[in-house]
Design a protein around this motif. Structure first.
Motif, PDB file in Angstrom:
ATOM      1  N   VAL A  38     -11.770   9.428 -19.800  1.00 50.36           N
ATOM      2  CA  VAL A  38     -13.340   9.242 -19.425  1.00 50.36           C
ATOM      3  C   VAL A  38     -13.472   8.201 -18.377  1.00 50.36           C
ATOM      4  O   VAL A  38     -14.058   8.409 -17.159  1.00 50.36           O
ATOM      5  N   GLU A  39     -12.657   7.019 -18.552  1.00 46.03           N
ATOM      6  CA  GLU A  39     -12.870   5.810 -17.637  1.00 46.03           C
ATOM      7  C   GLU A  39     -12.308   6.275 -16.259  1.00 46.03           C
ATOM      8  O   GLU A  39     -12.622   6.195 -15.048  1.00 46.03           O
ATOM      9  N   ARG A  40     -11.149   6.761 -16.173  1.00 42.82           N
ATOM     10  CA  ARG A  40     -10.531   7.324 -14.928  1.00 42.82           C
ATOM     11  C   ARG A  40     -11.253   8.716 -14.451  1.00 42.82           C
ATOM     12  O   ARG A  40     -11.039   8.719 -13.069  1.00 42.82           O
ATOM     13  N   VAL A  48     -16.009   1.306  -7.357  1.00 38.65           N
ATOM     14  CA  VAL A  48     -16.226   0.652  -6.190  1.00 38.65           C
ATOM     15  C   VAL A  48     -17.378  -0.475  -6.140  1.00 38.65           C
ATOM     16  O   VAL A  48     -17.210  -1.706  -6.112  1.00 38.65           O
ATOM     17  N   LEU A  49     -18.753  -0.020  -6.645  1.00 39.15           N
ATOM     18  CA  LEU A  49     -19.673  -0.948  -6.836  1.00 39.15           C
ATOM     19  C   LEU A  49     -19.319  -2.187  -8.045  1.00 39.15           C
ATOM     20  O   LEU A  49     -19.617  -3.194  -7.693  1.00 39.15           O
ATOM     21  N   GLU A  50     -18.628  -1.829  -8.911  1.00 37.72           N
ATOM     22  CA  GLU A  50     -18.142  -2.807  -9.982  1.00 37.72           C
ATOM     23  C   GLU A  50     -17.095  -3.503  -9.699  1.00 37.72           C
ATOM     24  O   GLU A  50     -17.262  -4.913  -9.772  1.00 37.72           O
ATOM     25  N   LEU A  68      -7.304   0.431  -7.543  1.00 38.85           N
ATOM     26  CA  LEU A  68      -7.852   1.359  -8.337  1.00 38.85           C
ATOM     27  C   LEU A  68      -6.774   1.822  -9.122  1.00 38.85           C
ATOM     28  O   LEU A  68      -6.512   2.667 -10.341  1.00 38.85           O
ATOM     29  N   ARG A  69      -5.445   2.339  -8.316  1.00 39.29           N
ATOM     30  CA  ARG A  69      -4.325   3.046  -9.088  1.00 39.29           C
ATOM     31  C   ARG A  69      -3.752   2.150 -10.331  1.00 39.29           C
ATOM     32  O   ARG A  69      -3.536   2.854 -11.313  1.00 39.29           O
ATOM     33  N   PRO A  70      -3.427   1.206 -10.323  1.00 35.03           N
ATOM     34  CA  PRO A  70      -2.936   0.161 -11.549  1.00 35.03           C
ATOM     35  C   PRO A  70      -3.968  -0.186 -12.461  1.00 35.03           C
ATOM     36  O   PRO A  70      -3.579   0.085 -13.657  1.00 35.03           O
ATOM     37  N   LEU A  71      -5.107  -0.320 -11.935  1.00 38.20           N
ATOM     38  CA  LEU A  71      -6.158  -0.885 -12.936  1.00 38.20           C
ATOM     39  C   LEU A  71      -6.861   0.322 -13.687  1.00 38.20           C
ATOM     40  O   LEU A  71      -7.055   0.437 -14.885  1.00 38.20           O
ATOM     41  N   PHE A  72      -7.040   1.245 -12.741  1.00 35.37           N
ATOM     42  CA  PHE A  72      -7.721   2.483 -13.564  1.00 35.37           C
ATOM     43  C   PHE A  72      -6.957   3.949 -13.663  1.00 35.37           C
ATOM     44  O   PHE A  72      -7.360   4.843 -14.173  1.00 35.37           O
ATOM     45  N   GLY A  73      -5.776   3.885 -13.150  1.00 28.78           N
ATOM     46  CA  GLY A  73      -5.055   5.123 -12.813  1.00 28.78           C
ATOM     47  C   GLY A  73      -5.473   6.226 -12.035  1.00 28.78           C
ATOM     48  O   GLY A  73      -5.488   7.232 -12.313  1.00 28.78           O
ATOM     49  N   ARG A  74      -6.388   5.692 -11.135  1.00 25.77           N
ATOM     50  CA  ARG A  74      -6.905   6.635 -10.003  1.00 25.77           C
ATOM     51  C   ARG A  74      -6.391   6.607  -8.506  1.00 25.77           C
ATOM     52  O   ARG A  74      -6.157   5.503  -8.118  1.00 25.77           O
ATOM     53  N   GLU A  75      -5.781   7.687  -8.011  1.00 25.36           N
ATOM     54  CA  GLU A  75      -5.215   8.026  -6.900  1.00 25.36           C
ATOM     55  C   GLU A  75      -6.481   8.360  -5.966  1.00 25.36           C
ATOM     56  O   GLU A  75      -7.007   9.458  -6.077  1.00 25.36           O
ATOM     57  N   VAL A  76      -6.643   7.487  -5.023  1.00 23.57           N
ATOM     58  CA  VAL A  76      -7.704   7.714  -4.094  1.00 23.57           C
ATOM     59  C   VAL A  76      -7.219   7.867  -2.779  1.00 23.57           C
ATOM     60  O   VAL A  76      -6.679   6.998  -2.224  1.00 23.57           O
ATOM     61  N   GLU A 161      -4.241   0.212 -16.772  1.00 25.75           N
ATOM     62  CA  GLU A 161      -3.590   1.076 -16.819  1.00 25.75           C
ATOM     63  C   GLU A 161      -2.021   1.038 -16.610  1.00 25.75           C
ATOM     64  O   GLU A 161      -1.016   1.535 -17.370  1.00 25.75           O
ATOM     65  N   LYS A 162      -1.584   0.547 -15.405  1.00 26.52           N
ATOM     66  CA  LYS A 162      -0.222   0.034 -15.298  1.00 26.52           C
ATOM     67  C   LYS A 162      -0.268  -1.497 -14.585  1.00 26.52           C
ATOM     68  O   LYS A 162      -0.157  -1.766 -13.662  1.00 26.52           O
ATOM     69  N   PRO A 163      -0.159  -2.269 -15.803  1.00 22.85           N
ATOM     70  CA  PRO A 163      -0.067  -3.632 -15.454  1.00 22.85           C
ATOM     71  C   PRO A 163       1.224  -4.289 -14.712  1.00 22.85           C
ATOM     72  O   PRO A 163       0.870  -5.110 -13.927  1.00 22.85           O
TER      73      PRO A 163
END
Length: 251
Positions: A38-40, A48-50, A68-76, A161-163
């Motif tokens: 859900v977070e991802r 981005v605001l946070e 964003l990729r290692p912290l939340f697992g998001r590829e942007v 997500e990926k420390p």
């Protein structure tokens, strides 16, 4: 009819403000929880605001995507930030008010939006201006923020997500700042101390210029232009002045 619309818009703006407060509170509570599916899946805008709120400094798109990729697992993809910029300006131009907008930083002389540097509309104008030396200052601030994120994750005070990947993103930031980086060694406190010392030597001069620029721009630009830039369009990030030295020379 007009009065009714104004009342509705006012109530809507208040609800949006309360929603932003709840999101900020949730973000604080979730810092110690491993990112979930859900977070991802949360809107990129919210993340981005946070991140800007947490960094307390403008951040560039490349750094945001890199964290964003290692912290939340998001590829942007890079194009997504361009879409986000257009969406934010369109939202401002619509009748639906938001308590805070994502916006670009502004050049100190012409008030044009600076590509790839993001800020929040609820920051003071002086914090959203980029002068000849500001690019270097914001780079060091972004590097310090990234290194501190990795430090918190390593200490078990923040989930990622990926420390391991975040560690190396932080090391890359330290290396780009001119610091000595050894493979497999992550002296977060030392890196932060060196960057802090470099910032202390240069922020006062940079701030003085931005304060003068803020006063001048506020007197000639519209409210919209102060958020999204003068109509002349986007410009590239100004380079540092010849007087700047790298962090490796400043230690």
């Amino acid at each position: 009819m007009t009065d009714d619309l104004d009342q509705i818009r006012s109530k809507e703006a208040e609800l949006e403000r309360q929603l932003e407060q709840l999101r900020a509170k949730r973000a604080q509570l979730e810092k110690g929880v491993r990112p979930s599916t859900v977070e991802r899946g949360r809107p990129l805008r919210d993340l981005v605001l946070e991140m800007l709120q947490d960094a307390a400094s403008p951040l560039n798109s490349l750094l945001l995507a890199g964290v964003l990729r290692p912290l939340f697992g998001r590829e942007v993809p890079s194009t997504r930030f361009g879409t986000l910029s257009n969406d934010e300006a369109k939202s401002y131009d619509s009748s639906r008010a938001r308590p805070v907008y994502l916006c670009h930083c502004l050049t100190h002389d012409k008030g044009q939006a600076v590509k790839r540097f993001w800020a929040r509309s609820d920051w003071d104008l002086v914090e959203r201006i980029i002068g000849p030396m500001t690019g270097r200052v914001h780079f060091l601030e972004g590097a310090a923020w990234t290194i501190n994120l990795a430090r918190l994750v390593n200490a078990g005070e923040l989930a990622a997500e990926k420390p391991d990947v975040l560690q190396y993103v932080a090391a890359d930031q330290a290396r780009d700042a001119g610091l000595v980086v050894k493979r497999g060694d992550f002296p977060y406190e030392d890196w932060l101390g060196t960057i802090s010392a470099a910032l202390e030597r240069h922020t006062a001069e940079d701030l003085a210029l931005r304060e003068l620029a803020a006063a001048a721009l506020a007197s000639r630009l519209t409210e919209r232009e102060l958020l999204f830039g003068a109509r002349a369009g986007l410009v590239s990030l100004p380079g540092s002045t010849p007087s700047w030295r790298s962090a490796i020379d400043e230690r």
